[in-house]
Design an enzyme around this catalytic site. Structure first.
Site, PDB file in Angstrom:
ATOM      1  N   HIS A 173       0.966  -1.213  -0.092  1.00  0.00           N
ATOM      2  CA  HIS A 173       0.005  -0.058  -0.013  1.00  0.00           C
ATOM      3  C   HIS A 173       0.847   1.025  -0.296  1.00  0.00           C
ATOM      4  O   HIS A 173       1.698   1.287   0.547  1.00  0.00           O
ATOM      5  CB  HIS A 173      -0.829  -0.018   1.251  1.00  0.00           C
ATOM      6  CG  HIS A 173      -2.007   0.857   1.187  1.00  0.00           C
ATOM      7  ND1 HIS A 173      -1.996   2.162   1.308  1.00  0.00           N
ATOM      8  CD2 HIS A 173      -3.194   0.813   0.781  1.00  0.00           C
ATOM      9  CE1 HIS A 173      -3.121   2.739   1.132  1.00  0.00           C
ATOM     10  NE2 HIS A 173      -3.917   1.855   0.909  1.00  0.00           N
TER      11      HIS A 173
ATOM     12  N   ASP B  41      -7.940  -5.208  -0.300  1.00  0.00           N
ATOM     13  CA  ASP B  41      -8.471  -6.290  -1.101  1.00  0.00           C
ATOM     14  C   ASP B  41      -8.101  -7.559  -0.991  1.00  0.00           C
ATOM     15  O   ASP B  41      -8.365  -8.481  -1.658  1.00  0.00           O
ATOM     16  CB  ASP B  41      -7.923  -5.696  -2.462  1.00  0.00           C
ATOM     17  CG  ASP B  41      -8.445  -4.175  -3.161  1.00  0.00           C
ATOM     18  OD1 ASP B  41      -7.887  -3.395  -3.253  1.00  0.00           O
ATOM     19  OD2 ASP B  41      -9.807  -4.103  -2.832  1.00  0.00           O
TER      20      ASP B  41
HETATM   21  C1  SDX Z   1      -6.296  -0.207  -2.943  1.00  0.00           C
HETATM   22  O1  SDX Z   1      -4.412   4.301  -1.940  1.00  0.00           O
HETATM   23  C2  SDX Z   1      -5.397   3.829  -1.489  1.00  0.00           C
HETATM   24  O2  SDX Z   1      -5.631   4.407  -0.249  1.00  0.00           O
HETATM   25  C3  SDX Z   1      -5.804   2.759  -2.192  1.00  0.00           C
HETATM   26  C4  SDX Z   1      -7.043   1.857  -1.349  1.00  0.00           C
HETATM   27  C5  SDX Z   1      -8.192   2.490  -0.867  1.00  0.00           C
HETATM   28  O3  SDX Z   1      -9.068   2.281  -0.083  1.00  0.00           O
HETATM   29  O4  SDX Z   1      -8.568   3.292  -1.860  1.00  0.00           O
HETATM   30  O5  SDX Z   1      -6.367   1.371  -0.122  1.00  0.00           O
HETATM   31  C6  SDX Z   1      -7.519   0.684  -2.156  1.00  0.00           C
HETATM   32  O6  SDX Z   1      -6.157   0.484  -3.902  1.00  0.00           O
HETATM   33  C7  SDX Z   1      -5.187  -1.089  -2.217  1.00  0.00           C
HETATM   34  C8  SDX Z   1      -4.240  -1.521  -2.989  1.00  0.00           C
HETATM   35  C9  SDX Z   1      -4.681  -2.450  -3.955  1.00  0.00           C
HETATM   36  N1  SDX Z   1      -3.685  -3.114  -4.955  1.00  0.00           N
HETATM   37  C10 SDX Z   1      -2.908  -4.083  -4.765  1.00  0.00           C
HETATM   38  O7  SDX Z   1      -3.073  -5.059  -3.769  1.00  0.00           O
HETATM   39  C11 SDX Z   1      -2.155  -4.601  -6.119  1.00  0.00           C
HETATM   40  C12 SDX Z   1      -0.734  -4.935  -5.244  1.00  0.00           C
HETATM   41  N2  SDX Z   1      -0.070  -4.005  -4.656  1.00  0.00           N
HETATM   42  C13 SDX Z   1       1.057  -3.064  -5.452  1.00  0.00           C
HETATM   43  O8  SDX Z   1       0.775  -2.874  -6.764  1.00  0.00           O
HETATM   44  C14 SDX Z   1       1.504  -2.036  -4.801  1.00  0.00           C
HETATM   45  O9  SDX Z   1       1.668  -2.326  -3.619  1.00  0.00           O
HETATM   46  C15 SDX Z   1       0.681  -0.617  -4.615  1.00  0.00           C
HETATM   47  C16 SDX Z   1       0.169  -0.234  -6.085  1.00  0.00           C
HETATM   48  C17 SDX Z   1      -0.810  -1.005  -3.876  1.00  0.00           C
HETATM   49  C18 SDX Z   1       1.559   0.487  -3.974  1.00  0.00           C
HETATM   50  O10 SDX Z   1       2.500   0.933  -4.945  1.00  0.00           O
HETATM   51  P1  SDX Z   1       3.726   1.987  -4.514  1.00  0.00           P
HETATM   52  O11 SDX Z   1       3.323   2.540  -3.210  1.00  0.00           O
HETATM   53  O12 SDX Z   1       3.831   2.532  -5.719  1.00  0.00           O
HETATM   54  O13 SDX Z   1       4.949   0.958  -4.023  1.00  0.00           O
HETATM   55  P2  SDX Z   1       5.896   0.552  -4.922  1.00  0.00           P
HETATM   56  O14 SDX Z   1       5.417  -0.140  -6.280  1.00  0.00           O
HETATM   57  O15 SDX Z   1       6.869   1.707  -4.889  1.00  0.00           O
HETATM   58  O16 SDX Z   1       6.610  -0.726  -4.084  1.00  0.00           O
HETATM   59  C19 SDX Z   1       7.408  -0.609  -3.245  1.00  0.00           C
HETATM   60  C20 SDX Z   1       8.263  -1.896  -3.292  1.00  0.00           C
HETATM   61  C21 SDX Z   1       8.799  -2.408  -4.792  1.00  0.00           C
HETATM   62  O17 SDX Z   1       9.967  -2.956  -4.806  1.00  0.00           O
HETATM   63  P3  SDX Z   1      11.413  -2.256  -4.976  1.00  0.00           P
HETATM   64  O18 SDX Z   1      11.216  -1.556  -6.142  1.00  0.00           O
HETATM   65  O19 SDX Z   1      11.555  -1.305  -3.689  1.00  0.00           O
HETATM   66  O20 SDX Z   1      12.475  -3.202  -4.958  1.00  0.00           O
HETATM   67  O21 SDX Z   1       7.506  -2.801  -2.856  1.00  0.00           O
HETATM   68  C22 SDX Z   1       7.343  -3.804  -4.008  1.00  0.00           C
HETATM   69  C23 SDX Z   1       7.583  -3.086  -5.400  1.00  0.00           C
HETATM   70  O22 SDX Z   1       8.095  -3.866  -6.311  1.00  0.00           O
HETATM   71  N3  SDX Z   1       5.952  -4.068  -3.962  1.00  0.00           N
HETATM   72  C24 SDX Z   1       5.514  -5.441  -4.462  1.00  0.00           C
HETATM   73  C25 SDX Z   1       4.307  -5.431  -4.209  1.00  0.00           C
HETATM   74  N4  SDX Z   1       3.878  -4.113  -3.659  1.00  0.00           N
HETATM   75  C26 SDX Z   1       5.019  -3.490  -3.819  1.00  0.00           C
HETATM   76  N5  SDX Z   1       6.377  -6.443  -4.571  1.00  0.00           N
HETATM   77  C27 SDX Z   1       5.292  -7.563  -4.720  1.00  0.00           C
HETATM   78  N6  SDX Z   1       4.068  -7.494  -4.626  1.00  0.00           N
HETATM   79  C28 SDX Z   1       3.420  -6.414  -4.332  1.00  0.00           C
HETATM   80  N7  SDX Z   1       2.053  -6.579  -4.050  1.00  0.00           N
END
Ligand code: SDX
Length: 431
Positions: A307, A365
């Site tokens: 998140h 989710d």
């Molecule tokens: C919702 O914003 C809100 O409030 C949203 C929400 C709401 O109520 O409105 O809470 C609802 O959208 C919840 C999120 C649902 N999405 C997912 O579950 C999809 C999977 N999650 C990711 O795509 C990600 O965690 C996000 C999109 C939720 C957040 O993305 P960020 O903040 O841009 O984080 P990032 O992509 O920069 O990740 C930081 C690191 C990265 O690794 P490094 O580059 O540092 O090595 O964490 C890793 C990412 O690769 N990472 C994950 C991951 N989420 C982040 N690696 C594997 N699996 C994951 N799910």
């Protein structure tokens, strides 16, 4: 001590004092409004990691300790003691309603559950295999063609009626999207039922048989909707605000919010989680999929994990996980293999250094689809459920924005790194 931040341009030696703005809770903000005018710089923050787009008094999240407040009330207390329409009133108007106010609000919502009859023909333009979210984007946007009696968004009464119509009609539009996808007749709302009871009735009843709303399903859906109602300036809410900042029609603005929510990185994750669990299939495959989630060359991510703001447990995920136990037990499938797999997947991820180092926890989710599935809601309707609930937050945030005295159109800047000026070349001279 002056409440300012001094910015010094080391290239020129010039400096400016930027005011610091404090909210009631949360980090202070540097007001950079004069940065470009006084020092010639814009800021660069793709994804808005550290950028506040607005002031708001509706919802507050402390991602470091897993706190979520709706108008100051902890989500755990509202989940235990309140209900979706009472929370909707709270988010819209700022305080818990008195019984009279709640009765009036409930009555107003009930009176707007029906759709204009001609809207039904919109659905026939979609193939039955159209994703219900695609239908929601189109049908909700088309509401902007019907309500010319309340389009003055600077009139508070017009804003109120638009908010009430949207909150009231979303379940009817959602249920019709489902009925269209299964080729069954649409069911009219029954205003003797609760908000969530009516949605279940419109989704699952048929004209030829008696249908009784299952109180367990009604209560579970009401709680899930309460947890999904609002969440600060997430992608879909920011989209609604940006669309609304141009004074666009509120129905069209909410349609843009539905579009943003549909993405698997946002609200579309609940559908993606269930498909991921079905793909993983068995506990023995967990380590393989965790390895894929950590592999930068693999596009696979652990859906429902991570998140932008929560770097601790999402309080909503904890409540929904507890609900899974209760709902599955009461529905009789105590050992739902997908729920068991989700629990073991969470357990394994939370012990894994990659997830620990990045503070990746289950988000709202991760478990919601388990309950939706147990209630008989098909996977492609999960994000539609999220959109119905989040409509309350979208309209509350839209109303707050439009009512801002210094409200202005949102227009971000950019860092241009394209080709500098060059002259046109006639086609015969091009190689
Ligand atoms: C919702 O914003 C809100 O409030 C949203 C929400 C709401 O109520 O409105 O809470 C609802 O959208 C919840 C999120 C649902 N999405 C997912 O579950 C999809 C999977 N999650 C990711 O795509 C990600 O965690 C996000 C999109 C939720 C957040 O993305 P960020 O903040 O841009 O984080 P990032 O992509 O920069 O990740 C930081 C690191 C990265 O690794 P490094 O580059 O540092 O090595 O964490 C890793 C990412 O690769 N990472 C994950 C991951 N989420 C982040 N690696 C594997 N699996 C994951 N799910």
């Amino acid at each position: 001590m002056k409440d300012t931040l001094t910015i010094v341009d080391n290239a020129t030696g010039k400096s400016i004092e930027l005011p610091i703005r404090h909210g009631t809770l949360g980090p202070p903000a540097v007001d950079i409004g004069r940065l470009y005018h006084d020092l010639g710089y814009v800021t660069y923050d793709p994804g808005f990691i550290a950028t506040a787009s607005c002031r708001s008094a509706i919802t507050y999240i402390d991602g470091d300790i897993g706190v979520l407040l709706y108008r100051g009330y902890p989500i755990e207390q509202l989940a235990e003691k309140s209900n979706f329409l009472e929370v909707a009133h709270l988010l819209l108007y700022g305080d818990l309603a008195t019984q009279t106010q709640l009765d009036e609000f409930t009555g107003v919502i009930r009176r707007h559950t029906m759709l204009k009859e001609s809207l039904k023909s919109f659905y026939s333009g979609f193939y039955h295999d159209a994703h219900p979210m695609a239908i929601m984007v189109g049908v909700v946007g088309s509401l902007s063609a019907f309500y010319h009696d309340s389009t003055d968004i600077h009139n508070p009464q017009h804003r109120d009626i638009a908010a009430h119509r949207l909150i009231a009609k979303m379940p009817t539009i959602a249920a019709a999207s489902y009925k269209h996808s299964i080729g069954e007749p649409f069911i009219y709302p029954n205003n003797n039922l609760s908000y969530c009871g009516n949605l279940l009735h419109m989704m699952f009843s048929v004209p030829c048989e008696e249908y009784h709303v299952d109180p367990l399903a009604e209560k579970a859906l009401d709680l899930i909707f309460t947890l999904h109602a609002d969440h600060e300036q997430n992608a879909s809410t920011s989209t609604v605000r940006l669309a609304g900042s141009s004074s666009a029609n509120p129905f069209a603005c909410v349609s843009s919010g539905i579009t943003a929510l549909w993405g698997p990185a946002h609200g579309g994750a609940n559908e993606a989680v269930l498909r991921m669990l079905e793909e993983i299939g068995d506990v023995k495959n967990i380590s393989k999929y965790l390895a894929r989630a950590k592999d930068k060359k693999d596009t696979f991510r652990l859906m429902g994990f991570g998140h932008r703001v929560y770097k601790n447990h999402d309080p909503r995920a904890r409540i929904i996980r507890q609900m899974c136990h209760e709902v599955l037990q009461k529905l009789g499938n105590t050992n739902d293999p997908l729920f068991e797999l989700a629990l073991r997947l969470e357990e394994a991820a939370l012990k894994d250094d990659y997830f620990i180092a990045r503070k990746l926890y289950p988000n709202v989710d991760f478990y919601s689809g388990i309950i939706y599935k147990a209630l008989g809601i098909p996977t492609n309707m999960f994000t539609v459920m999220f959109a119905v609930a989040r409509t309350v937050g979208w309209v509350a945030q839209w109303m707050e924005m439009i009512a801002e005295p210094d409200q202005r159109i949102g227009r971000p800047r950019q860092v241009y790194d394209g080709i500098a000026t060059r002259d046109y070349v006639s086609i015969e001279k091009r190689t």
